[in-house]
Design a protein around this motif. Sequence first.
Motif, PDB file in Angstrom:
ATOM      1  N   PRO A  41       0.804  -1.229   0.000  1.00  0.00           N
ATOM      2  CA  PRO A  41       0.000   0.000   0.000  1.00  0.00           C
ATOM      3  C   PRO A  41       0.834   1.274   0.000  1.00  0.00           C
ATOM      4  O   PRO A  41       0.444   2.267  -0.629  1.00  0.00           O
ATOM      5  CB  PRO A  41      -0.815  -0.114   1.295  1.00  0.00           C
ATOM      6  N   ILE A  42       1.975   1.271   0.662  1.00  0.00           N
ATOM      7  CA  ILE A  42       2.814   2.474   0.677  1.00  0.00           C
ATOM      8  C   ILE A  42       3.394   2.736  -0.710  1.00  0.00           C
ATOM      9  O   ILE A  42       3.522   3.890  -1.119  1.00  0.00           O
ATOM     10  CB  ILE A  42       3.907   2.366   1.763  1.00  0.00           C
ATOM     11  N   VAL A 102       0.534   4.355  -2.618  1.00  0.00           N
ATOM     12  CA  VAL A 102       0.367   5.737  -2.190  1.00  0.00           C
ATOM     13  C   VAL A 102       1.483   6.614  -2.765  1.00  0.00           C
ATOM     14  O   VAL A 102       1.234   7.731  -3.220  1.00  0.00           O
ATOM     15  CB  VAL A 102       0.325   5.830  -0.646  1.00  0.00           C
ATOM     16  N   SER A 103       2.698   6.114  -2.780  1.00  0.00           N
ATOM     17  CA  SER A 103       3.826   6.874  -3.334  1.00  0.00           C
ATOM     18  C   SER A 103       3.613   7.166  -4.816  1.00  0.00           C
ATOM     19  O   SER A 103       3.831   8.295  -5.271  1.00  0.00           O
ATOM     20  CB  SER A 103       5.130   6.107  -3.145  1.00  0.00           C
ATOM     21  N   LEU A 153       8.447   7.838   3.186  1.00  0.00           N
ATOM     22  CA  LEU A 153       7.623   6.683   2.837  1.00  0.00           C
ATOM     23  C   LEU A 153       8.476   5.462   2.496  1.00  0.00           C
ATOM     24  O   LEU A 153       8.134   4.332   2.862  1.00  0.00           O
ATOM     25  CB  LEU A 153       6.693   7.017   1.674  1.00  0.00           C
ATOM     26  N   ASP A 193       8.350   2.009   4.584  1.00  0.00           N
ATOM     27  CA  ASP A 193       8.092   0.761   3.875  1.00  0.00           C
ATOM     28  C   ASP A 193       9.177  -0.271   4.192  1.00  0.00           C
ATOM     29  O   ASP A 193       8.873  -1.437   4.469  1.00  0.00           O
ATOM     30  CB  ASP A 193       8.009   1.014   2.373  1.00  0.00           C
ATOM     31  N   GLU A 222       0.451  -1.714   6.948  1.00  0.00           N
ATOM     32  CA  GLU A 222       0.687  -0.535   6.110  1.00  0.00           C
ATOM     33  C   GLU A 222      -0.614   0.223   5.832  1.00  0.00           C
ATOM     34  O   GLU A 222      -0.620   1.453   5.825  1.00  0.00           O
ATOM     35  CB  GLU A 222       1.382  -0.920   4.808  1.00  0.00           C
ATOM     36  N   LEU A 223      -1.704  -0.495   5.619  1.00  0.00           N
ATOM     37  CA  LEU A 223      -2.991   0.178   5.441  1.00  0.00           C
ATOM     38  C   LEU A 223      -3.394   0.913   6.718  1.00  0.00           C
ATOM     39  O   LEU A 223      -3.895   2.041   6.669  1.00  0.00           O
ATOM     40  CB  LEU A 223      -4.077  -0.822   5.037  1.00  0.00           C
ATOM     41  N   ILE A 272      -1.354   4.090   6.906  1.00  0.00           N
ATOM     42  CA  ILE A 272      -1.840   5.102   5.970  1.00  0.00           C
ATOM     43  C   ILE A 272      -3.113   5.753   6.504  1.00  0.00           C
ATOM     44  O   ILE A 272      -3.259   6.984   6.459  1.00  0.00           O
ATOM     45  CB  ILE A 272      -2.069   4.483   4.572  1.00  0.00           C
ATOM     46  N   ALA A 311      -3.550   9.660   7.599  1.00  0.00           N
ATOM     47  CA  ALA A 311      -4.601  10.471   6.976  1.00  0.00           C
ATOM     48  C   ALA A 311      -5.494  11.114   8.037  1.00  0.00           C
ATOM     49  O   ALA A 311      -5.822  12.299   7.936  1.00  0.00           O
ATOM     50  CB  ALA A 311      -5.438   9.608   6.032  1.00  0.00           C
TER      51      ALA A 311
END
Length: 79
Positions: free
Chosen positions: A5-6, A9-10, A41, A45, A62-63, A66, A70
């Motif tokens: 996920p990271i 997102v990146s 990030l 990771d 990781e989710l 994130i 947020a």
Amino acid sequence: MRLTPINIVSACLVAWYFVEDMSDTKPLLSMTALLILMVVLLLVDIFFRIIVKQNKKLWLYELGFIVLVAILTLIIKIA
């Protein structure tokens, strides 16, 4: 290289930066801020990959990271 996920997102942040940079308005992030964010990030990771060996747990952690970032960002922006 595993997809996490990271990483997603990146990639989204880089795409968002270049789309925003092409518009006439002032971008929210400078190139320096984007590079610093990408390095952070990347390090997060790598940290998660070292700590968590199972792919399913890696995705969950990781989710969660994130979502936490947020929510904290929204709280800081509102306050």
